[in-house]
Enzyme design. Structure first.
Site, PDB file in Angstrom:
ATOM      1  N   GLU A 327     110.729  -8.593 117.831  1.00 58.51           N
ATOM      2  CA  GLU A 327     110.718  -9.785 116.988  1.00 58.51           C
ATOM      3  C   GLU A 327     109.628  -9.657 115.935  1.00 58.51           C
ATOM      4  O   GLU A 327     108.465  -9.372 116.265  1.00 58.51           O
ATOM      5  CB  GLU A 327     110.439 -11.044 117.814  1.00 58.51           C
ATOM      6  CG  GLU A 327     111.559 -11.487 118.726  1.00 58.51           C
ATOM      7  CD  GLU A 327     111.272 -12.830 119.379  1.00 58.51           C
ATOM      8  OE1 GLU A 327     112.234 -13.530 119.726  1.00 58.51           O
ATOM      9  OE2 GLU A 327     110.075 -13.190 119.548  1.00 58.51           O
ATOM     10  N   CYS A 328     109.975  -9.847 114.677  1.00 53.96           N
ATOM     11  CA  CYS A 328     109.035  -9.875 113.562  1.00 53.96           C
ATOM     12  C   CYS A 328     108.130  -8.637 113.578  1.00 53.96           C
ATOM     13  O   CYS A 328     108.580  -7.547 113.279  1.00 53.96           O
ATOM     14  CB  CYS A 328     108.222 -11.171 113.574  1.00 53.96           C
ATOM     15  SG  CYS A 328     107.449 -11.532 111.987  1.00 53.96           S
ATOM     16  N   GLY A 329     106.857  -8.762 113.967  1.00 56.69           N
ATOM     17  CA  GLY A 329     105.985  -7.594 114.018  1.00 56.69           C
ATOM     18  C   GLY A 329     106.506  -6.525 114.947  1.00 56.69           C
ATOM     19  O   GLY A 329     106.388  -5.326 114.675  1.00 56.69           O
ATOM     20  N   TYR A 331     109.652  -5.978 115.516  1.00 61.31           N
ATOM     21  CA  TYR A 331     110.767  -5.395 114.759  1.00 61.31           C
ATOM     22  C   TYR A 331     110.238  -4.355 113.786  1.00 61.31           C
ATOM     23  O   TYR A 331     110.812  -3.257 113.646  1.00 61.31           O
ATOM     24  CB  TYR A 331     111.488  -6.528 114.034  1.00 61.31           C
ATOM     25  CG  TYR A 331     112.663  -6.163 113.172  1.00 61.31           C
ATOM     26  CD1 TYR A 331     113.495  -5.083 113.454  1.00 61.31           C
ATOM     27  CD2 TYR A 331     112.979  -6.948 112.057  1.00 61.31           C
ATOM     28  CE1 TYR A 331     114.588  -4.783 112.656  1.00 61.31           C
ATOM     29  CE2 TYR A 331     114.071  -6.668 111.264  1.00 61.31           C
ATOM     30  CZ  TYR A 331     114.870  -5.580 111.556  1.00 61.31           C
ATOM     31  OH  TYR A 331     115.960  -5.294 110.761  1.00 61.31           O
ATOM     32  N   THR A 427     114.819  -8.558 115.098  1.00 60.86           N
ATOM     33  CA  THR A 427     114.994  -9.697 114.194  1.00 60.86           C
ATOM     34  C   THR A 427     113.642 -10.055 113.590  1.00 60.86           C
ATOM     35  O   THR A 427     112.588  -9.796 114.176  1.00 60.86           O
ATOM     36  CB  THR A 427     115.516 -10.942 114.938  1.00 60.86           C
ATOM     37  OG1 THR A 427     114.529 -11.362 115.907  1.00 60.86           O
ATOM     38  CG2 THR A 427     116.826 -10.665 115.647  1.00 60.86           C
TER      39      THR A 427
END
Length: 436
Positions: A327-329, A331, A427
């Site tokens: 997720e985010c970082g 990802y 994501t």
């Protein structure tokens, strides 16, 4: 019976978190059991709440969660004496389009729980106008009740007297006024406060805030203004399926942005969580059946992550046979490369083709509704996932198959679709809940 109160303000940066922590610690020091919550998608503040109260705090969110989920999460305060819900941004600030049961505004939670609102007002650069702002907030939305006001950063006794008189003339209680006090300022960085776990002196800072607030605020009057509250039985819990039975979770200063209610829901469903530290050059537990990399600050640790060969090789070996999600970082770390704010390009794990850069920062912020085009750990194709995105990275390349069609809160399709390749998915949004 607990006393319920919402802490809010006209805007961000006024001192909501500091006042929440100070009240919580002061009452705890007085022998009361205090439970905190965070309204909205902030994943940093709950750790500060836990440090102040000794009890885990979770997020409640009217855009992403239904009433049953919110009731279930808030019911943990059943054995507390005082329950505080800290708001996000300004009292009525949310998105334009309604979500599951609201717009994400703090006012939604205040009205839903029928708790009065304690406003933090910073009258810097104004005097009587502060009363007009408070009166406007009081009268803006029927069903949202104002308990009173705490003034923050007053410039002088004369300044305080002017603002107090105007507020009292408007029929608004003033519980106290705080002069400027640099010793209780919480350090910040680009995604919000520096994390509680990174501050060795956080306990002393909260104690000083509690002492300072107790000196200037009538704590008994604030407590009397709170609503007598007893939680109603929740018809449903958090609608989140664990990504696996045994989850290897990256957890350190670079990978820490995960909502507490998510981890609790995974455990409640019978999942086991084992943590590992990429910054300590550790790989995921080989006995796990899924690996999850949350967001955090990989951009501040990119050189170290790139140099940690055991972590990178261990994650790659894991992904040959089992799912890995970021997720985010997280990802970004699953991607090919990350360029830091100084323009230095660092090789990441290469499980996905994503390449990101912080050299030219641009903020990406808002709620997200994703319709999965393919499965990801814990969720089938077609699932509708609600989450929140907040980062400053720029996509240089996102060549893999999109994981989802992602909409913002207005329904517009956005470019941050997430990616999938082999066993790896990722994501930019942080998952909050799945639509039922």
């Amino acid at each position: 019976m607990a006393a319920g109160l919402v802490i809010s303000a006209p805007a961000s940066g006024v001192g909501k978190t500091t006042l929440t922590l100070a009240l919580a610690r002061a009452w705890r020091n007085g022998g009361l059991r205090v439970q905190c919550f965070k309204s909205g998608p902030d994943y940093i503040d709950p750790a500060f709440h836990a440090a102040a109260t000794g009890r885990a705090s979770v997020n409640v969110d009217s855009w992403a969660m239904d009433r049953g989920t919110i009731s279930h999460l808030v019911s943990r305060g059943i054995d507390a004496d005082v329950v505080l819900a800290e708001g996000s941004m300004g009292l009525f600030d949310g998105v334009a389009a309604r979500g599951v049961c609201g717009t994400g505004a703090t006012a939604d939670i205040a009205e839903m729980l029928d708790w009065p609102v304690l406003l933090v007002i910073d009258p810097s650069g104004q005097a009587q106008t502060a009363a007009a702002i408070a009166a406007g907030l009081r009268d803006y939305r029927p069903g949202v009740r104002l308990a009173g006001v705490v003034l923050n950063r007053v410039a002088s006794p004369r300044h305080e007297a002017l603002v107090r008189r105007a507020l009292l003339d408007a029929g608004i209680a003033v519980f106290g006024a705080l002069p400027r006090h640099a010793e209780i300022s919480l350090p910040k960085r680009h995604l919000g406060l520096v994390q509680a776990e990174e501050q060795a002196e956080i306990g002393k800072l909260i104690d000083e805030a509690a002492r300072f607030v107790a000196e200037h605020v009538d704590l008994d009057a604030v407590l009397r203004s709170a609503a007598t509250w007893s939680p109603q039985p929740a018809a449903s819990g958090v609608n989140v399926t664990p990504p696996g039975q045994r989850i290897a979770l990256a957890r350190d200063a670079a990978f820490s942005f995960v909502y507490p209610h998510m981890l609790e829901a995974w455990r409640a469903a019978g999942a086991e969580i084992s943590t590992f530290s990429p910054l300590a050059d550790e790989g995921p537990d080989p006995s796990a059946d899924v690996c999850w990399l949350p967001g955090g600050y990989p951009e501040l640790q990119a050189g170290k992550i790139a140099a940690n060969a055991r972590f990178r090789s261990g994650l790659r070996a894991f992904a040959e046979t089992r799912p890995v999600h970021g997720e985010c970082g997280g990802y970004m770390v699953l991607g090919t490369a990350l360029t830091d704010a100084d323009g230095i390009r660092h090789e990441m794990t290469g499980l996905l083709g994503l390449e990101t850069s912080f050299a030219k920062r641009r903020m990406h912020l808002g709620y997200r509704l994703a319709e999965l085009a393919a499965p990801m750990p814990g969720h089938q194709a077609g699932a509708r996932l609600r989450g929140h995105e907040f980062h400053y990275s720029t996509i240089v390349a996102q060549p893999d198959t999109p994981l989802a069609v992602v909409h913002d809160a207005t329904g517009a399709v956005i470019a941050e679709t997430g990616s999938r390749r082999g066993q790896a998915t990722g994501t930019f949004f942080h998952l909050i809940a799945e639509d039922r």
